[in-house]
Design a protein around this motif. Structure first.
Motif, PDB file in Angstrom:
ATOM      1  N   VAL A 238      36.073  36.947  43.438  1.00  0.00           N
ATOM      2  CA  VAL A 238      37.427  36.902  42.878  1.00  0.00           C
ATOM      3  C   VAL A 238      37.290  36.760  41.369  1.00  0.00           C
ATOM      4  CG1 VAL A 238      39.677  35.781  42.991  1.00  0.00           C
ATOM      5  CG2 VAL A 238      38.056  35.458  44.880  1.00  0.00           C
ATOM      6  N   ASP A 239      37.888  37.691  40.638  1.00  0.00           N
ATOM      7  CA  ASP A 239      37.885  37.576  39.183  1.00  0.00           C
ATOM      8  C   ASP A 239      39.063  36.699  38.764  1.00  0.00           C
ATOM      9  OD1 ASP A 239      37.881  37.771  36.479  1.00  0.00           O
ATOM     10  OD2 ASP A 239      37.919  39.965  36.391  1.00  0.00           O
ATOM     11  N   THR A 240      38.740  35.477  38.363  1.00  0.00           N
ATOM     12  CA  THR A 240      39.820  34.544  38.018  1.00  0.00           C
ATOM     13  C   THR A 240      40.017  34.438  36.505  1.00  0.00           C
ATOM     14  OG1 THR A 240      38.222  32.731  38.137  1.00  0.00           O
ATOM     15  CG2 THR A 240      39.568  33.152  40.105  1.00  0.00           C
ATOM     16  N   GLY A 241      39.454  35.404  35.773  1.00  0.00           N
ATOM     17  CA  GLY A 241      39.705  35.405  34.339  1.00  0.00           C
ATOM     18  C   GLY A 241      38.484  35.575  33.457  1.00  0.00           C
ATOM     19  N   LEU A 242      37.313  35.702  34.074  1.00  0.00           N
ATOM     20  CA  LEU A 242      36.120  35.945  33.263  1.00  0.00           C
ATOM     21  C   LEU A 242      35.941  37.437  32.994  1.00  0.00           C
ATOM     22  CD1 LEU A 242      33.739  34.450  31.943  1.00  0.00           C
ATOM     23  CD2 LEU A 242      32.464  34.740  34.058  1.00  0.00           C
ATOM     24  N   HIS A 243      36.573  38.252  33.849  1.00  0.00           N
ATOM     25  CA  HIS A 243      36.493  39.710  33.730  1.00  0.00           C
ATOM     26  C   HIS A 243      35.077  40.215  33.887  1.00  0.00           C
ATOM     27  CE1 HIS A 243      40.624  39.322  32.743  1.00  0.00           C
ATOM     28  NE2 HIS A 243      40.339  38.559  31.720  1.00  0.00           N
ATOM     29  N   ARG A 244      34.385  39.610  34.835  1.00  0.00           N
ATOM     30  CA  ARG A 244      33.015  40.040  35.122  1.00  0.00           C
ATOM     31  C   ARG A 244      32.947  40.414  36.586  1.00  0.00           C
ATOM     32  NH1 ARG A 244      28.696  35.721  32.727  1.00  0.00           N
ATOM     33  NH2 ARG A 244      28.141  35.646  34.924  1.00  0.00           N
ATOM     34  N   ASP A 245      32.473  39.502  37.425  1.00  0.00           N
ATOM     35  CA  ASP A 245      32.341  39.811  38.849  1.00  0.00           C
ATOM     36  C   ASP A 245      33.681  39.724  39.560  1.00  0.00           C
ATOM     37  OD1 ASP A 245      29.727  39.695  38.247  1.00  0.00           O
ATOM     38  OD2 ASP A 245      29.324  37.805  39.278  1.00  0.00           O
ATOM     39  N   GLY A 246      33.701  40.324  40.718  1.00  0.00           N
ATOM     40  CA  GLY A 246      34.842  40.131  41.605  1.00  0.00           C
ATOM     41  C   GLY A 246      35.976  41.082  41.303  1.00  0.00           C
ATOM     42  N   VAL A 247      36.976  41.043  42.177  1.00  0.00           N
ATOM     43  CA  VAL A 247      38.142  41.903  41.975  1.00  0.00           C
ATOM     44  C   VAL A 247      39.258  41.089  41.330  1.00  0.00           C
ATOM     45  CG1 VAL A 247      37.668  43.480  43.886  1.00  0.00           C
ATOM     46  CG2 VAL A 247      39.037  41.428  44.312  1.00  0.00           C
ATOM     47  N   ALA A 248      40.071  41.798  40.561  1.00  0.00           N
ATOM     48  CA  ALA A 248      41.243  41.158  39.959  1.00  0.00           C
ATOM     49  C   ALA A 248      42.176  40.698  41.080  1.00  0.00           C
ATOM     50  CB  ALA A 248      41.938  42.152  39.048  1.00  0.00           C
ATOM     51  N   LEU A 249      43.036  39.749  40.744  1.00  0.00           N
ATOM     52  CA  LEU A 249      43.897  39.164  41.780  1.00  0.00           C
ATOM     53  C   LEU A 249      44.783  40.201  42.463  1.00  0.00           C
ATOM     54  CD1 LEU A 249      44.871  35.788  40.122  1.00  0.00           C
ATOM     55  CD2 LEU A 249      43.222  36.205  41.951  1.00  0.00           C
ATOM     56  N   ASP A 250      45.219  41.202  41.702  1.00  0.00           N
ATOM     57  CA  ASP A 250      46.123  42.174  42.344  1.00  0.00           C
ATOM     58  C   ASP A 250      45.384  43.052  43.350  1.00  0.00           C
ATOM     59  OD1 ASP A 250      44.727  43.552  40.445  1.00  0.00           O
ATOM     60  OD2 ASP A 250      46.477  44.516  39.512  1.00  0.00           O
ATOM     61  N   ALA A 251      44.050  43.149  43.200  1.00  0.00           N
ATOM     62  CA  ALA A 251      43.275  43.952  44.158  1.00  0.00           C
ATOM     63  C   ALA A 251      42.724  43.096  45.307  1.00  0.00           C
ATOM     64  CB  ALA A 251      42.122  44.648  43.431  1.00  0.00           C
ATOM     65  N   TRP A 252      42.902  41.800  45.194  1.00  0.00           N
ATOM     66  CA  TRP A 252      42.310  40.890  46.175  1.00  0.00           C
ATOM     67  C   TRP A 252      42.852  41.080  47.598  1.00  0.00           C
ATOM     68  CZ3 TRP A 252      38.329  37.997  47.352  1.00  0.00           C
ATOM     69  CH2 TRP A 252      38.445  37.000  48.325  1.00  0.00           C
ATOM     70  N   PRO A 253      44.178  41.166  47.781  1.00  0.00           N
ATOM     71  CA  PRO A 253      44.657  41.293  49.169  1.00  0.00           C
ATOM     72  C   PRO A 253      44.073  42.515  49.878  1.00  0.00           C
ATOM     73  CG  PRO A 253      46.475  40.746  47.701  1.00  0.00           C
ATOM     74  CD  PRO A 253      45.301  41.061  46.823  1.00  0.00           C
TER      75      PRO A 253
END
Ligand SMILES: *Cc1c(COP(=O)(O)O)cnc(C)c1O
Length: 387
Positions: free
Chosen positions: A128-143
């Motif tokens: 989950v990308d919670t604001g570092l803009h590195r790993d994970g998906v942005a919150l809107d893509a999470w679901p």
């Protein structure tokens, strides 16, 4: 006997003691030992084996290549290997078959992992990308990612082991807001019927300073290596010991007259008759040119400043009228017990973080392992014996 020209001594007893202490602090939260970037320049295999021997059950390896390397030297399935930075063309088959835990940073990656499933279910940690803009998906893509993961779980292709995020380690408020976003994503997964057995968010600094960010597991590199990142706090304040000592030997000693220019560009001139000692470690090894005038090294418990330009293969220190001889040991940084600076102090003097110094120690500096290596699996590995 003359000391070796240059060597980085890695004290695996110190590493183990740091692990024991940190695990005690974090208990009952699981500690993943992060060994990426060649264990921050300390060596991938010996440090990973030492961690496993100390009872660590999770290793953070960054890449699938590192994970497979550790499997190949006998790190078995009981040790979880978490890899989260993937080559866009990577074929995940070997990783899945070797039971590597894979961080997932997008739907496409998840599909590629699922497509690689053959004998074993793929173990994934949804990012989950919670604001570092590195790993994970942005919150809107999470679901969408969580929904697709749920389908792949139902299809028996994927096991969702964890959901993870990584923090910016910025202000308390910003980090708390990021953790709130992470909790929101966990909530969404729950609503979608996707169980998340393990939650992990914090690296060394937040795990140390913000207990509420620890969740089920913390991922730690620098604390375990005795390089804590808490502002104004030394390793020894915390009871941690720096694991690496960087040493060289005095290779030459020269008496010079007052006014003598020293090293490239003559940026330093001796203001008196003095003795210069040459240390055969340069910027190719670890010592940046910016160390001139900011760093002092220790010889026989005395500190001597680096004078003149640091060159690729060597630098000079001004030892005054002291009896410094060829072959004497020069300690650049270490625990601080023999008068030397610590790598944390190097970082402060050079305006970098200590990891930046240890990670950059070049390949021609032999890593020498001490302590626990003597009778553990590490020594067998170092002797080239099968594990
Ligand atoms: C490097 C890294 C860590 C470990 O960081 P430390 O500050 O050294 O403990 C943890 N998680 C991720 C995702 C990392 O990239």
């Amino acid at each position: 006997m003359n000391a070796p020209l240059r060597q980085a001594v890695i004290d695996l007893d110190a590493y183990r003691a740091n692990i024991d202490l940190v695990r005690e602090w974090m208990d009952p939260v699981e500690v993943m030992a992060v060994v990426k970037a060649d264990s921050y320049g300390h060596g991938l295999e010996p440090v990973a084996l030492a961690a496993v021997d100390a009872g660590i059950g999770w290793l953070g390896v960054l890449t699938v290549g590192n994970a497979l390397r550790l499997r190949s030297i006998g790190v078995g399935d009981e040790v979880r290997l978490f890899a989260w930075q993937h080559d866009p063309d990577l074929d995940f088959r070997d990783a899945v078959d070797s039971g590597v835990d894979l961080g997932v940073s997008g739907l496409d990656e998840l599909e590629r992992i699922a497509a690689a499933v053959d004998q074993r279910i793929a173990r994934v940690h949804l990012g989950v990308d919670t604001g570092l803009h590195r790993d994970g998906v942005a919150l809107d893509a999470w679901p969408a990612l969580a929904r697709r993961a749920r389908e792949l779980v139902d299809a028996g292709l994927v096991e969702v082991v964890a959901a993870y995020t990584h923090l910016a380690e910025t202000s308390d408020d910003e980090d708390a807001a990021a953790v709130d976003r992470y909790r929101g994503a966990l909530q969404v997964a729950d609503e979608l019927g996707l169980p998340i057995p393990i939650r992990h968010a914090a690296a060394s600094l937040p795990a140390l300073t913000r207990p509420e960010f620890r969740f089920d597991m913390v991922r730690m590199g620098s604390n375990l290596l005795g390089m804590p990142g808490a502002p104004g706090v030394s390793a020894s304040d915390l009871g941690l010991t720096p694991v690496m000592t960087l040493r060289g030997s005095v290779a030459k000693v020269k008496r010079v007259a007052a006014g003598t220019g020293v090293s490239y560009d003559y940026t330093f001139r001796a203001d008196r008759e003095t003795t210069l000692a040459l240390i055969p470690i340069g910027y190719a090894d670890a010592v940046p040119r910016s160390a001139q005038g900011r760093i002092a090294i220790a010889i026989d418990g005395q500190r001597y400043p680096i004078v003149g330009r640091v060159a690729m293969d060597q630098f000079l220190v001004d030892v005054g009228d002291d009896d410094v001889r060829v072959g004497d040991t020069a300690t650049l940084f270490g625990t601080g017990e023999d008068g030397e600076l610590t790598v944390l102090e190097w970082g402060q003097a050079l305006d970098v973080i200590p990891e930046e110094i240890t990670c950059r120690i070049g390949g021609r500096v032999p890593r020498v392992y001490e302590g626990h290596a003597v009778d553990g699996r590490v020594s067998a590995y170092l002797r080239g014996e099968p594990q």
